[in-house]
Design an enzyme around this catalytic site. Structure first.
Site, PDB file in Angstrom:
ATOM      1  N   GLN A   1     -10.325  -2.489   2.635  1.00 33.08           N
ATOM      2  CA  GLN A   1      -9.801  -3.185   3.810  1.00 33.08           C
ATOM      3  C   GLN A   1      -9.718  -2.282   5.038  1.00 33.08           C
ATOM      4  OE1 GLN A   1      -5.941  -4.063   1.735  1.00 33.08           O
ATOM      5  NE2 GLN A   1      -5.066  -3.806   3.765  1.00 33.08           N
TER       6      GLN A   1
ATOM      7  N   MET B  99       0.848  -1.201   0.000  1.00 32.83           N
ATOM      8  CA  MET B  99       0.000   0.000   0.000  1.00 32.83           C
ATOM      9  C   MET B  99       0.885   1.254   0.000  1.00 32.83           C
ATOM     10  SD  MET B  99      -3.464  -0.964   1.968  1.00 32.83           S
ATOM     11  CE  MET B  99      -2.919  -0.752   3.637  1.00 32.83           C
TER      12      MET B  99
ATOM     13  N   HIS C 225       9.719  -3.663   3.002  1.00 30.81           N
ATOM     14  CA  HIS C 225       9.264  -3.891   1.622  1.00 30.81           C
ATOM     15  C   HIS C 225      10.461  -4.160   0.710  1.00 30.81           C
ATOM     16  CE1 HIS C 225       5.848  -1.146   2.977  1.00 30.81           C
ATOM     17  NE2 HIS C 225       5.223  -2.246   2.616  1.00 30.81           N
TER      18      HIS C 225
ATOM     19  N   ARG D 112       2.844   2.806   8.862  1.00 34.27           N
ATOM     20  CA  ARG D 112       2.171   3.693   9.816  1.00 34.27           C
ATOM     21  C   ARG D 112       3.147   4.380  10.774  1.00 34.27           C
ATOM     22  NH1 ARG D 112      -2.122  -0.043   9.050  1.00 34.27           N
ATOM     23  NH2 ARG D 112      -4.100   1.057   8.791  1.00 34.27           N
TER      24      ARG D 112
ATOM     25  N   MET E  18       8.978  -2.593  11.479  1.00 30.06           N
ATOM     26  CA  MET E  18       8.776  -1.583  10.436  1.00 30.06           C
ATOM     27  C   MET E  18       7.349  -1.640   9.913  1.00 30.06           C
ATOM     28  SD  MET E  18      12.223  -1.287   8.283  1.00 30.06           S
ATOM     29  CE  MET E  18      13.765  -1.029   9.127  1.00 30.06           C
ATOM     30  N   SER E  19       6.771  -0.464   9.767  1.00 29.57           N
ATOM     31  CA  SER E  19       5.394  -0.366   9.287  1.00 29.57           C
ATOM     32  C   SER E  19       5.231   0.988   8.611  1.00 29.57           C
ATOM     33  CB  SER E  19       4.433  -0.459  10.481  1.00 29.57           C
ATOM     34  OG  SER E  19       3.174   0.058  10.122  1.00 29.57           O
TER      35      SER E  19
ATOM     36  N   LYS F   5       6.005 -11.071   7.637  1.00 25.24           N
ATOM     37  CA  LYS F   5       5.329 -11.775   8.736  1.00 25.24           C
ATOM     38  C   LYS F   5       4.825 -10.844   9.830  1.00 25.24           C
ATOM     39  CE  LYS F   5       7.469 -16.276   8.205  1.00 25.24           C
ATOM     40  NZ  LYS F   5       8.374 -17.271   8.742  1.00 25.24           N
ATOM     41  N   LYS F   6       5.034  -9.533   9.674  1.00 26.42           N
ATOM     42  CA  LYS F   6       4.443  -8.632  10.684  1.00 26.42           C
ATOM     43  C   LYS F   6       2.929  -8.817  10.657  1.00 26.42           C
ATOM     44  CE  LYS F   6       3.817  -4.191  10.210  1.00 26.42           C
ATOM     45  NZ  LYS F   6       2.375  -4.041  10.511  1.00 26.42           N
ATOM     46  N   ASP F   7       2.387  -8.932   9.449  1.00 27.60           N
ATOM     47  CA  ASP F   7       0.958  -9.203   9.301  1.00 27.60           C
ATOM     48  C   ASP F   7       0.779 -10.713   9.163  1.00 27.60           C
ATOM     49  OD1 ASP F   7      -0.055  -6.395   9.121  1.00 27.60           O
ATOM     50  OD2 ASP F   7       1.367  -6.366   7.478  1.00 27.60           O
TER      51      ASP F   7
HETATM   52  O1  PAF Z   1      -0.081  -5.665   3.744  1.00 23.21           O
HETATM   53  C1  PAF Z   1      -0.491  -4.782   2.957  1.00 23.21           C
HETATM   54  O2  PAF Z   1       0.190  -3.792   2.666  1.00 23.21           O
HETATM   55  C2  PAF Z   1      -1.875  -4.910   2.372  1.00 23.21           C
HETATM   56  O3  PAF Z   1      -2.757  -5.495   3.269  1.00 23.21           O
HETATM   57  C3  PAF Z   1      -1.898  -5.650   1.023  1.00 23.21           C
HETATM   58  C4  PAF Z   1      -1.460  -7.094   1.173  1.00 23.21           C
HETATM   59  C5  PAF Z   1      -0.986  -4.946   0.041  1.00 23.21           C
HETATM   60  C6  PAF Z   1      -3.311  -5.651   0.442  1.00 23.21           C
HETATM   61  O4  PAF Z   1      -3.776  -4.368   0.235  1.00 23.21           O
END
Ligand code: PAF
Length: 282
Positions: A61, A30, A37, A188, A185-186, A149-151
């Protein structure tokens, strides 16, 4: 780096690459890109002929309009970072390009994974994630897609999506990237105030302490211990801490020796919601 905003043009380009037997590693994002990333992109570059990144702030989302409006948008910086790691293709579509008139999610059944943790606090979130990831996979048709894996819950849900819909893509989870002080890291993080940024490493410090206590304390005692640490903290508000089975993501009360467990946490630092997790055994 080639930049596409239209799916038809991206598909056309990628189909010529596939005709030339080029393999594709895909990193959906995103935007507001960071080293986490970039590590996914570097991995994709090593394993594939082409690394394709999408930057799309997916409205379906977000359960909170304000969170969506405030989501960081750093396009120029993102492009510079992507170029610095020799990313091959950026897909940067508009909301209309992806959703046309119908900005809604498909409803998914992820065998209950969607009702745990984030699913309890962010209504419809995983339907939105499932919708966009499935759409992007259909456009890009990658060989492999990479996620951090943070998410962790998102990663398990995407694996379930691929399994249920028999999507021809491999899913790879990659380790959490952390700042030097341990903060995961995020995108946000850039929105944290100076005070909250300084306070935020407490989250990972507490996770590491909880990991040390795992085994000596049972899951319930450990959860109470973590809750107590956050009650004492003047700047961070715990939303949840839970110990869950890595596969089912269900909160557990009993530890079985042959299963893998992880601790998951969500914390508010002011109005910024941060999540993190840690492997507890094996
Ligand atoms: O983890 C993210 O950045 C988002 O949830 C994703 C996987 C790109 C979907 O919008």
């Amino acid at each position: 780096m080639k930049i596409f905003t239209r799916k038809s043009e991206l598909k056309e380009f990628l189909s010529t690459q596939k005709d030339d037997k080029k393999s594709i590693g895909f990193i959906p994002t995103m935007g507001a890109l960071h080293q986490g990333h970039l590590s996914l992109i570097k991995k994709a570059k090593k394993k594939h002929d082409l690394a394709v990144v999408s930057v799309f702030v997916n409205p379906t989302q977000f359960d909170n309009k304000e969170d969506l409006a405030k989501y960081p948008k750093t396009y120029d910086n993102d492009v510079a970072l992507l170029e610095s790691v020799n990313c091959d293709v950026l897909f940067f579509p508009s909301v209309e390009e992806i959703y046309a008139e119908n900005v809604t999610s498909e409803k998914f059944d992820f065998d209950g994974l969607e009702y745990q943790m984030e699913g309890k606090f962010r209504e419809g979130h995983f339907d939105g994630v499932g919708t966009i990831v499935k759409t992007l996979f259909e456009i890009v048709e990658p060989d492999t897609a990479y996620f951090g894996k943070k998410d962790f819950q998102q990663l398990q849900i995407i694996k379930k999506l691929v399994e249920k819909y028999k999507l021809p893509v491999k899913i790879k989870g990659r380790p959490i990237f952390r700042e030097e002080d341990g903060l995961a890291m995020s995108s946000r993080n850039v929105r944290l105030t100076k005070e909250h940024r300084e306070a935020a490493p407490f989250i990972y410090k507490t996770l590491k302490k909880a990991k040390k206590k795992f085994g000596a304390k049972n899951p319930e005692e450990l959860t109470k211990w973590v809750e107590k640490q956050f009650k004492k903290h003047p700047l961070l508000e715990l939303e949840y801490f839970t110990i869950a089975n890595e596969k089912t993501l269900e909160t557990v009360t009993i530890i079985e020796p042959d299963k893998k467990y992880r601790a998951f946490i969500a914390v508010f630092a002011g109005d910024i919601r941060l999540i993190d997790n840690i492997r507890l055994n094996k």
